[in-house]
Write a protein that holds these residues in place. Structure first.
Motif, mmCIF file in Angstrom:
data_model
loop_
_atom_site.group_PDB
_atom_site.id
_atom_site.type_symbol
_atom_site.label_atom_id
_atom_site.label_comp_id
_atom_site.label_asym_id
_atom_site.label_seq_id
_atom_site.Cartn_x
_atom_site.Cartn_y
_atom_site.Cartn_z
ATOM 1 N N ARG A 41 0.839 -1.141 0.055
ATOM 2 C CA ARG A 41 0.142 -0.051 -0.090
ATOM 3 C C ARG A 41 0.756 1.286 0.088
ATOM 4 O O ARG A 41 0.751 2.228 -0.764
ATOM 5 N N ARG A 42 1.986 1.249 0.743
ATOM 6 C CA ARG A 42 2.726 2.298 0.987
ATOM 7 C C ARG A 42 3.530 2.651 -0.447
ATOM 8 O O ARG A 42 4.067 3.661 -0.830
ATOM 9 N N ILE A 71 -8.153 -10.969 -1.115
ATOM 10 C CA ILE A 71 -6.675 -11.094 -1.463
ATOM 11 C C ILE A 71 -6.696 -11.137 -2.839
ATOM 12 O O ILE A 71 -5.844 -10.650 -3.542
ATOM 13 N N ILE A 72 -7.721 -11.646 -3.883
ATOM 14 C CA ILE A 72 -7.850 -11.775 -5.183
ATOM 15 C C ILE A 72 -7.722 -10.348 -5.662
ATOM 16 O O ILE A 72 -7.299 -10.013 -6.621
ATOM 17 N N LYS A 73 -8.515 -9.574 -4.831
ATOM 18 C CA LYS A 73 -8.448 -7.933 -5.537
ATOM 19 C C LYS A 73 -7.196 -7.301 -5.150
ATOM 20 O O LYS A 73 -6.902 -6.650 -6.043
ATOM 21 N N LYS A 82 -4.635 -7.777 -7.781
ATOM 22 C CA LYS A 82 -4.950 -6.914 -9.055
ATOM 23 C C LYS A 82 -4.506 -5.568 -8.901
ATOM 24 O O LYS A 82 -3.798 -4.806 -9.693
ATOM 25 N N ILE A 83 -4.676 -4.989 -7.732
ATOM 26 C CA ILE A 83 -4.598 -3.601 -7.371
ATOM 27 C C ILE A 83 -2.857 -3.439 -7.320
ATOM 28 O O ILE A 83 -2.387 -2.438 -7.742
ATOM 29 N N PHE A 84 -2.275 -4.407 -6.575
ATOM 30 C CA PHE A 84 -0.725 -4.258 -6.434
ATOM 31 C C PHE A 84 0.166 -4.849 -7.341
ATOM 32 O O PHE A 84 1.313 -5.035 -7.383
ATOM 33 N N ASN A 85 -0.696 -5.815 -8.318
ATOM 34 C CA ASN A 85 0.123 -6.540 -9.473
ATOM 35 C C ASN A 85 1.086 -7.456 -8.849
ATOM 36 O O ASN A 85 2.389 -7.394 -9.272
ATOM 37 N N VAL A 86 0.648 -8.263 -7.917
ATOM 38 C CA VAL A 86 1.630 -9.398 -7.176
ATOM 39 C C VAL A 86 0.744 -10.449 -7.046
ATOM 40 O O VAL A 86 -0.454 -10.603 -7.380
ATOM 41 N N ASP A 101 0.430 -15.779 -3.693
ATOM 42 C CA ASP A 101 1.507 -16.313 -2.607
ATOM 43 C C ASP A 101 2.431 -15.250 -2.223
ATOM 44 O O ASP A 101 2.836 -15.225 -1.074
ATOM 45 N N TYR A 102 2.597 -13.968 -2.964
ATOM 46 C CA TYR A 102 3.406 -13.013 -2.452
ATOM 47 C C TYR A 102 2.629 -12.118 -1.066
ATOM 48 O O TYR A 102 3.209 -12.212 -0.123
ATOM 49 N N ILE A 103 1.389 -12.175 -1.088
ATOM 50 C CA ILE A 103 0.524 -11.486 -0.388
ATOM 51 C C ILE A 103 0.649 -12.234 0.984
ATOM 52 O O ILE A 103 0.722 -11.892 2.038
#
Length: 65
Positions: free
Chosen positions: A11-12, A47-49, A52-56, A59-61
């Motif tokens: 987010r940051r 998590i799915i959203k 897409k927002i963070f383009n990761v 698994d990374y999240i």
């Protein structure tokens, strides 16, 4: 790294406030705060959203990468 720290870091990096992320995820700023503090976990839909927002990847999240 835990999920909350990862969400906060992503987010940051996007220079996004908790309120802005909450609006994109159709949730409250308080919910984002709880995730980032490790007091609650995001649901699968969120998590799915965020992927897409963070383009990761999810698994990374989740800290699996």
């Amino acid at each position: 790294m835990n999920i909350g720290k990862t969400i906060k870091e992503l987010r940051r990096e996007k220079k996004m406030s908790q309120t802005e992320l909450a609006k994109l995820l159709y949730t409250s700023q308080d919910t984002i705060s709880l995730w980032e503090c490790g007091k609650s976990l995001p649901d699968v839909q969120s998590i799915i959203k965020m992927t897409k927002i963070f383009n990761v990847s999810s698994d990374y999240i989740l800290g699996l990468e």
